[in-house]
Design a protein around this motif. Structure first.
Motif, PDB file in Angstrom:
ATOM      1  N   GLU A 251      27.289 107.781 120.122  1.00 37.59           N
ATOM      2  CA  GLU A 251      27.345 107.959 121.431  1.00 37.59           C
ATOM      3  C   GLU A 251      28.249 107.017 122.181  1.00 37.59           C
ATOM      4  O   GLU A 251      28.946 107.323 123.501  1.00 37.59           O
ATOM      5  CB  GLU A 251      26.071 107.622 121.903  1.00 37.59           C
ATOM      6  N   GLN A 252      28.728 105.859 121.453  1.00 42.20           N
ATOM      7  CA  GLN A 252      29.707 104.947 122.144  1.00 42.20           C
ATOM      8  C   GLN A 252      31.195 105.516 121.597  1.00 42.20           C
ATOM      9  O   GLN A 252      32.234 104.777 122.106  1.00 42.20           O
ATOM     10  CB  GLN A 252      29.375 103.555 121.342  1.00 42.20           C
ATOM     11  N   GLY A 253      31.458 106.648 121.083  1.00 39.62           N
ATOM     12  CA  GLY A 253      32.760 107.250 120.805  1.00 39.62           C
ATOM     13  C   GLY A 253      33.244 106.694 119.602  1.00 39.62           C
ATOM     14  O   GLY A 253      34.621 106.702 119.387  1.00 39.62           O
ATOM     15  N   ARG A 254      32.595 105.885 118.647  1.00 42.39           N
ATOM     16  CA  ARG A 254      33.024 105.189 117.725  1.00 42.39           C
ATOM     17  C   ARG A 254      32.808 106.296 116.200  1.00 42.39           C
ATOM     18  O   ARG A 254      31.764 106.945 116.197  1.00 42.39           O
ATOM     19  CB  ARG A 254      32.301 104.051 117.244  1.00 42.39           C
ATOM     20  N   GLU A 255      33.707 106.144 115.468  1.00 43.18           N
ATOM     21  CA  GLU A 255      33.798 107.030 114.391  1.00 43.18           C
ATOM     22  C   GLU A 255      33.057 106.279 113.129  1.00 43.18           C
ATOM     23  O   GLU A 255      33.067 105.054 112.896  1.00 43.18           O
ATOM     24  CB  GLU A 255      35.230 106.920 113.719  1.00 43.18           C
ATOM     25  N   ALA A 256      31.963 107.078 112.880  1.00 44.45           N
ATOM     26  CA  ALA A 256      30.948 106.572 111.712  1.00 44.45           C
ATOM     27  C   ALA A 256      30.485 107.359 111.169  1.00 44.45           C
ATOM     28  O   ALA A 256      30.549 108.770 111.280  1.00 44.45           O
ATOM     29  CB  ALA A 256      29.964 105.564 112.541  1.00 44.45           C
ATOM     30  N   GLN A 257      30.122 107.070 109.728  1.00 48.98           N
ATOM     31  CA  GLN A 257      29.310 108.033 108.830  1.00 48.98           C
ATOM     32  C   GLN A 257      28.118 107.489 108.286  1.00 48.98           C
ATOM     33  O   GLN A 257      27.907 106.248 108.365  1.00 48.98           O
ATOM     34  CB  GLN A 257      30.446 108.465 107.513  1.00 48.98           C
ATOM     35  N   ARG A 258      27.092 108.314 107.888  1.00 54.68           N
ATOM     36  CA  ARG A 258      25.934 107.746 107.316  1.00 54.68           C
ATOM     37  C   ARG A 258      25.845 108.407 105.909  1.00 54.68           C
ATOM     38  O   ARG A 258      26.192 109.752 105.674  1.00 54.68           O
ATOM     39  CB  ARG A 258      24.717 108.142 108.311  1.00 54.68           C
ATOM     40  N   ASP A 259      25.368 107.703 104.983  1.00 54.83           N
ATOM     41  CA  ASP A 259      24.610 108.164 103.793  1.00 54.83           C
ATOM     42  C   ASP A 259      23.642 107.300 103.142  1.00 54.83           C
ATOM     43  O   ASP A 259      22.973 106.589 104.061  1.00 54.83           O
ATOM     44  CB  ASP A 259      26.035 108.114 102.638  1.00 54.83           C
ATOM     45  N   GLU A 260      23.432 107.755 101.897  1.00 54.15           N
ATOM     46  CA  GLU A 260      21.819 107.001 101.541  1.00 54.15           C
ATOM     47  C   GLU A 260      22.063 105.548 101.544  1.00 54.15           C
ATOM     48  O   GLU A 260      20.981 104.771 101.532  1.00 54.15           O
ATOM     49  CB  GLU A 260      21.530 107.893 100.292  1.00 54.15           C
ATOM     50  N   ARG A 261      23.291 105.038 101.588  1.00 54.81           N
ATOM     51  CA  ARG A 261      23.395 103.401 101.535  1.00 54.81           C
ATOM     52  C   ARG A 261      23.614 102.974 102.768  1.00 54.81           C
ATOM     53  O   ARG A 261      23.414 101.546 102.738  1.00 54.81           O
ATOM     54  CB  ARG A 261      24.573 103.083 100.617  1.00 54.81           C
ATOM     55  N   GLY A 262      23.723 103.644 103.734  1.00 58.58           N
ATOM     56  CA  GLY A 262      23.811 103.138 104.938  1.00 58.58           C
ATOM     57  C   GLY A 262      24.872 103.730 105.999  1.00 58.58           C
ATOM     58  O   GLY A 262      25.137 104.711 105.833  1.00 58.58           O
ATOM     59  N   LEU A 263      25.375 102.907 106.762  1.00 53.28           N
ATOM     60  CA  LEU A 263      26.675 103.392 107.670  1.00 53.28           C
ATOM     61  C   LEU A 263      27.938 102.848 106.963  1.00 53.28           C
ATOM     62  O   LEU A 263      28.176 101.777 106.591  1.00 53.28           O
ATOM     63  CB  LEU A 263      26.426 102.637 108.989  1.00 53.28           C
ATOM     64  N   THR A 264      29.095 103.625 107.387  1.00 51.47           N
ATOM     65  CA  THR A 264      30.501 103.269 107.083  1.00 51.47           C
ATOM     66  C   THR A 264      31.218 103.511 108.525  1.00 51.47           C
ATOM     67  O   THR A 264      31.049 104.581 109.022  1.00 51.47           O
ATOM     68  CB  THR A 264      31.037 103.930 105.785  1.00 51.47           C
ATOM     69  N   VAL A 265      32.098 102.740 108.694  1.00 53.07           N
ATOM     70  CA  VAL A 265      33.070 102.825 109.854  1.00 53.07           C
ATOM     71  C   VAL A 265      34.547 102.209 109.249  1.00 53.07           C
ATOM     72  O   VAL A 265      34.622 101.646 108.082  1.00 53.07           O
ATOM     73  CB  VAL A 265      32.686 101.907 111.093  1.00 53.07           C
ATOM     74  N   PRO A 266      35.552 103.117 109.956  1.00 53.98           N
ATOM     75  CA  PRO A 266      36.824 102.566 109.525  1.00 53.98           C
ATOM     76  C   PRO A 266      37.044 101.205 109.513  1.00 53.98           C
ATOM     77  O   PRO A 266      36.648 100.535 110.464  1.00 53.98           O
ATOM     78  CB  PRO A 266      37.802 103.492 110.389  1.00 53.98           C
ATOM     79  N   GLY A 267      37.762 100.702 108.476  1.00 50.51           N
ATOM     80  CA  GLY A 267      38.349  99.424 108.553  1.00 50.51           C
ATOM     81  C   GLY A 267      39.204  99.094 109.705  1.00 50.51           C
ATOM     82  O   GLY A 267      40.169  99.723 109.845  1.00 50.51           O
ATOM     83  N   GLY A 268      38.828  98.136 110.476  1.00 52.45           N
ATOM     84  CA  GLY A 268      39.834  97.652 111.585  1.00 52.45           C
ATOM     85  C   GLY A 268      40.203  96.160 111.837  1.00 52.45           C
ATOM     86  O   GLY A 268      39.792  95.605 110.716  1.00 52.45           O
ATOM     87  N   ASP A 269      40.587  95.747 112.950  1.00 51.51           N
ATOM     88  CA  ASP A 269      40.687  94.181 112.839  1.00 51.51           C
ATOM     89  C   ASP A 269      39.336  93.574 113.229  1.00 51.51           C
ATOM     90  O   ASP A 269      38.293  94.147 113.569  1.00 51.51           O
ATOM     91  CB  ASP A 269      41.736  93.783 113.923  1.00 51.51           C
TER      92      ASP A 269
END
Length: 311
Positions: A251-269
């Motif tokens: 909803e905040q416009g962020r790239e994110a993925q979900r799997d059975e282990r939790g969330l992942t987002v692209p590495g940034g600063d």
């Protein structure tokens, strides 16, 4: 096939369409090497990828089926002797006379090169063999023999030093000796180095620039820093109510993925990651863990060479 993004510059060594066929099969195919002055160029690939065949063509030991080799701004086919006087090489294992001392072995090479006698002491000093110079070479360790081979390659004060698998077969102490020697040469002696290896870990610790060859084709060429950037990873977040947290980030416009282990987002600063964590905390999600997951250089290398994929 992206093989480096540098602007046009004069290269110390350059090949164009370099190809070698054996029995009708191309063992080296359209290789375009670019090596700048002062580089330690890591020529990397699995055994049988075409590294040694390419090096033999660069040294005039094998004739290309087609293509051109240019060294010091001159075409090798037309200026072979002039170019090779300024090139030192150690291809595969160094040759030596076991019953002669290290100094005597270098004297044989010095006479062939017609180099000044004082070059022997200088070369022995560079490779740190002064104390063992008067011992028969048959009593040398493998690491000492490799260093003697490099000393022989340096007798002619080369501008370019070509080393084919220089740490092959050495124990950890010998590898460390040869590695530190190679790393010191460009700055201390003004030598440009082409170093072939099938060991990514060795190239990573020595090279400033890298080319990766597989099945006779060059699939990557650029600064070593650019290769390391390809390992840029993802950030994994362990949070309470991962589905709701995932939806909030979307909803905040962020790239994110979900799997059975939790969330992942692209590495940034760091600020980007801190903002994501702060947003989740504001939404009353407990953030249990924040971890960085990076691809290893080994996995990048295997992707290029194991599947033949071009990056």
């Amino acid at each position: 096939m992206p093989l480096g993004q540098e602007g046009r510059q004069p290269w110390l060594l350059e090949t164009s369409g370099l190809t070698k066929k054996l029995g009708g099969k191309a063992v080296v195919r359209d290789v375009e090497l670019r090596i700048g002055e002062g580089d330690i160029y890591g020529f990397l690939g699995p055994n049988g990828a075409g590294k040694t065949t390419t090096i033999r063509m660069l040294l005039g030991l094998a004739k290309p089926t087609r293509g051109r080799v240019t060294v010091f701004g001159k075409e090798l086919a037309k200026n072979r002797l002039d170019i090779l006087r300024q090139v030192g090489s150690l291809v595969e294992y160094p040759s030596y006379y076991g019953h002669l001392t290290g100094r005597e072995n270098l004297e044989v090479v010095r006479r062939l090169l017609d180099a000044p006698p004082e070059r022997i002491a200088e070369a022995l000093g560079i490779v740190r063999l002064e104390k063992d110079a008067n011992r028969p070479v048959k009593g040398y360790s493998l690491g000492m023999k490799q260093r003697l081979g490099i000393a022989a390659a340096l007798l002619g004060h080369p501008r370019l030093l070509v080393l084919d698998e220089p740490t092959n077969g050495l124990d950890p102490a010998g590898i460390q000796e040869v590695r530190e020697l190679i790393k010191s040469l460009p700055e201390q002696r003004g030598v440009t180095i082409l170093l072939s290896s099938h060991l990514l870990s060795e190239v990573e610790q020595m090279a400033t620039r890298v080319g990766i060859i597989t099945s006779g084709s060059l699939v990557y060429q650029d600064r070593i820093e650019q290769l390391k950037r390809r390992t840029a990873g993802r950030i994994r977040l362990a949070v309470s109510e991962p589905e709701a947290a995932w939806k909030r980030l979307l909803e905040q416009g962020r790239e994110a993925q979900r799997d059975e282990r939790g969330l992942t987002v692209p590495g940034g600063d760091d600020r980007d990651i801190a903002a994501i964590v702060a947003e989740l905390v504001r939404e009353r999600h407990a953030v249990y863990r924040v971890e960085e997951e990076r691809s290893s250089l080994e996995s990048v290398f295997l992707e290029m060479t194991g599947t033949g994929g071009s990056l």
